[in-house]
Design a protein around this motif. Structure first.
Motif, PDB file in Angstrom:
ATOM      1  N   THR A   1     -66.229  -5.734  32.653  1.00 51.40           N
ATOM      2  CA  THR A   1     -65.218  -4.736  32.972  1.00 51.40           C
ATOM      3  C   THR A   1     -63.850  -5.370  32.786  1.00 51.40           C
ATOM      4  N   VAL A   2     -62.975  -4.667  32.083  1.00 47.69           N
ATOM      5  CA  VAL A   2     -61.595  -5.115  31.936  1.00 47.69           C
ATOM      6  C   VAL A   2     -60.760  -4.229  32.850  1.00 47.69           C
ATOM      7  N   GLN A   3     -59.996  -4.863  33.722  1.00 49.63           N
ATOM      8  CA  GLN A   3     -59.186  -4.147  34.709  1.00 49.63           C
ATOM      9  C   GLN A   3     -57.716  -4.407  34.444  1.00 49.63           C
ATOM     10  N   GLU A   4     -56.933  -3.338  34.449  1.00 47.22           N
ATOM     11  CA  GLU A   4     -55.494  -3.490  34.280  1.00 47.22           C
ATOM     12  C   GLU A   4     -54.842  -3.776  35.631  1.00 47.22           C
ATOM     13  N   VAL A   5     -54.124  -4.894  35.684  1.00 46.09           N
ATOM     14  CA  VAL A   5     -53.316  -5.256  36.848  1.00 46.09           C
ATOM     15  C   VAL A   5     -51.930  -5.564  36.285  1.00 46.09           C
ATOM     16  N   PRO A   6     -51.057  -4.529  36.225  1.00 44.46           N
ATOM     17  CA  PRO A   6     -49.772  -4.715  35.552  1.00 44.46           C
ATOM     18  C   PRO A   6     -48.850  -5.725  36.204  1.00 44.46           C
ATOM     19  N   GLU A   7     -48.924  -5.860  37.518  1.00 41.15           N
ATOM     20  CA  GLU A   7     -48.074  -6.817  38.228  1.00 41.15           C
ATOM     21  C   GLU A   7     -48.931  -7.543  39.237  1.00 41.15           C
ATOM     22  N   PRO A   8     -48.984  -8.876  39.167  1.00 42.36           N
ATOM     23  CA  PRO A   8     -49.815  -9.602  40.119  1.00 42.36           C
ATOM     24  C   PRO A   8     -49.273  -9.501  41.541  1.00 42.36           C
TER      25      PRO A   8
ATOM     26  N   GLY B   1     -70.742  -6.353  35.458  1.00 43.28           N
ATOM     27  CA  GLY B   1     -69.576  -6.040  36.259  1.00 43.28           C
ATOM     28  C   GLY B   1     -68.542  -7.120  36.447  1.00 43.28           C
ATOM     29  N   THR B   2     -68.650  -8.236  35.769  1.00 43.98           N
ATOM     30  CA  THR B   2     -67.629  -9.260  35.904  1.00 43.98           C
ATOM     31  C   THR B   2     -66.328  -8.736  35.316  1.00 43.98           C
ATOM     32  N   HIS B   3     -65.243  -8.953  36.033  1.00 41.97           N
ATOM     33  CA  HIS B   3     -63.945  -8.422  35.631  1.00 41.97           C
ATOM     34  C   HIS B   3     -63.103  -9.455  34.889  1.00 41.97           C
ATOM     35  N   LEU B   4     -62.504  -9.003  33.814  1.00 42.71           N
ATOM     36  CA  LEU B   4     -61.420  -9.701  33.160  1.00 42.71           C
ATOM     37  C   LEU B   4     -60.179  -8.882  33.482  1.00 42.71           C
ATOM     38  N   VAL B   5     -59.083  -9.517  33.822  1.00 44.83           N
ATOM     39  CA  VAL B   5     -57.872  -8.814  34.234  1.00 44.83           C
ATOM     40  C   VAL B   5     -56.802  -8.982  33.165  1.00 44.83           C
ATOM     41  N   VAL B   6     -56.170  -7.865  32.807  1.00 41.19           N
ATOM     42  CA  VAL B   6     -55.103  -7.853  31.812  1.00 41.19           C
ATOM     43  C   VAL B   6     -53.909  -7.070  32.358  1.00 41.19           C
ATOM     44  N   LYS B   7     -52.743  -7.296  31.766  1.00 36.06           N
ATOM     45  CA  LYS B   7     -51.548  -6.558  32.185  1.00 36.06           C
ATOM     46  C   LYS B   7     -51.439  -5.207  31.487  1.00 36.06           C
ATOM     47  N   ASP B   8     -52.027  -5.073  30.296  1.00 33.59           N
ATOM     48  CA  ASP B   8     -51.893  -3.845  29.515  1.00 33.59           C
ATOM     49  C   ASP B   8     -53.258  -3.464  28.944  1.00 33.59           C
ATOM     50  N   ILE B   9     -53.895  -2.470  29.536  1.00 36.08           N
ATOM     51  CA  ILE B   9     -55.250  -2.072  29.147  1.00 36.08           C
ATOM     52  C   ILE B   9     -55.299  -1.526  27.719  1.00 36.08           C
ATOM     53  N   GLU B  10     -54.269  -0.805  27.314  1.00 32.99           N
ATOM     54  CA  GLU B  10     -54.264  -0.238  25.969  1.00 32.99           C
ATOM     55  C   GLU B  10     -54.146  -1.330  24.906  1.00 32.99           C
ATOM     56  N   ALA B  11     -53.312  -2.332  25.150  1.00 37.34           N
ATOM     57  CA  ALA B  11     -53.187  -3.457  24.217  1.00 37.34           C
ATOM     58  C   ALA B  11     -54.480  -4.268  24.191  1.00 37.34           C
ATOM     59  N   ALA B  12     -55.103  -4.454  25.349  1.00 31.19           N
ATOM     60  CA  ALA B  12     -56.371  -5.189  25.413  1.00 31.19           C
ATOM     61  C   ALA B  12     -57.449  -4.458  24.623  1.00 31.19           C
TER      62      ALA B  12
END
Length: 141
Positions: free
Chosen positions: A129-136, A70-81
């Motif tokens: 888990t990769v989580q999309e966070v589009p704007e911090p 369950g460790t999260h990696l955060v990205v701005k664009d889930i589809e690109a990731a």
């Protein structure tokens, strides 16, 4: 006082196999690979753009390989990731999001901030888990 999380130990069975997965397939940078005999090895790896690293190795933890979940990696664009992970040969889930009804497949174009995810595992079964966070948020820029 700031309390910064900067290192997480991830238990693995085969350090070289895990190192290859994290560097070649996930694109993590190798910061350190140090051994002190056969019973101690530390390999520190950092995801691109992250202030927090992971460490894999020998003699570091009593946690069972594959038990880390369950460790999260955060990205701005889930589809690109996802596309990048697939291109690198990582078996990754389809994106999903959470609603009042629970987990739902797909990417909702009207999705709420922080609501879209995907998952993958390393060769030992440690789950990410990769989580999309589009704007911090203002405090996490």
């Amino acid at each position: 006082m700031d309390w910064k999380l900067e290192l997480v130990i991830v238990p693995v069975t085969d350090v070289d196999r895990a190192k290859k997965f994290y560097t070649d397939q996930l694109g993590f940078a190798e910061d350190v690979d140090h051994s002190a005999g056969d019973s101690f090895r530390v390999v520190q790896l950092t995801p691109p753009g992250s202030a927090c690293s992971i460490t894999i190795g020998t003699g570091l933890t009593t946690a069972a390989p594959g038990s880390y979940q369950g460790t999260h990696l955060v990205v701005k664009d889930i589809e690109a990731a996802r596309a990048e992970l697939v291109e690198r040969g990582v078996e990754v889930s389809e994106p999903f999001h959470f609603t009042a009804e629970g987990q739902q497949p797909g990417v909702d174009p009207n999705r709420a901030k922080y609501g879209t995810y995907l998952t993958f595992s390393d060769p030992d079964g440690n789950g990410w888990t990769v989580q999309e966070v589009p704007e911090p948020t203002p405090d996490r820029q």
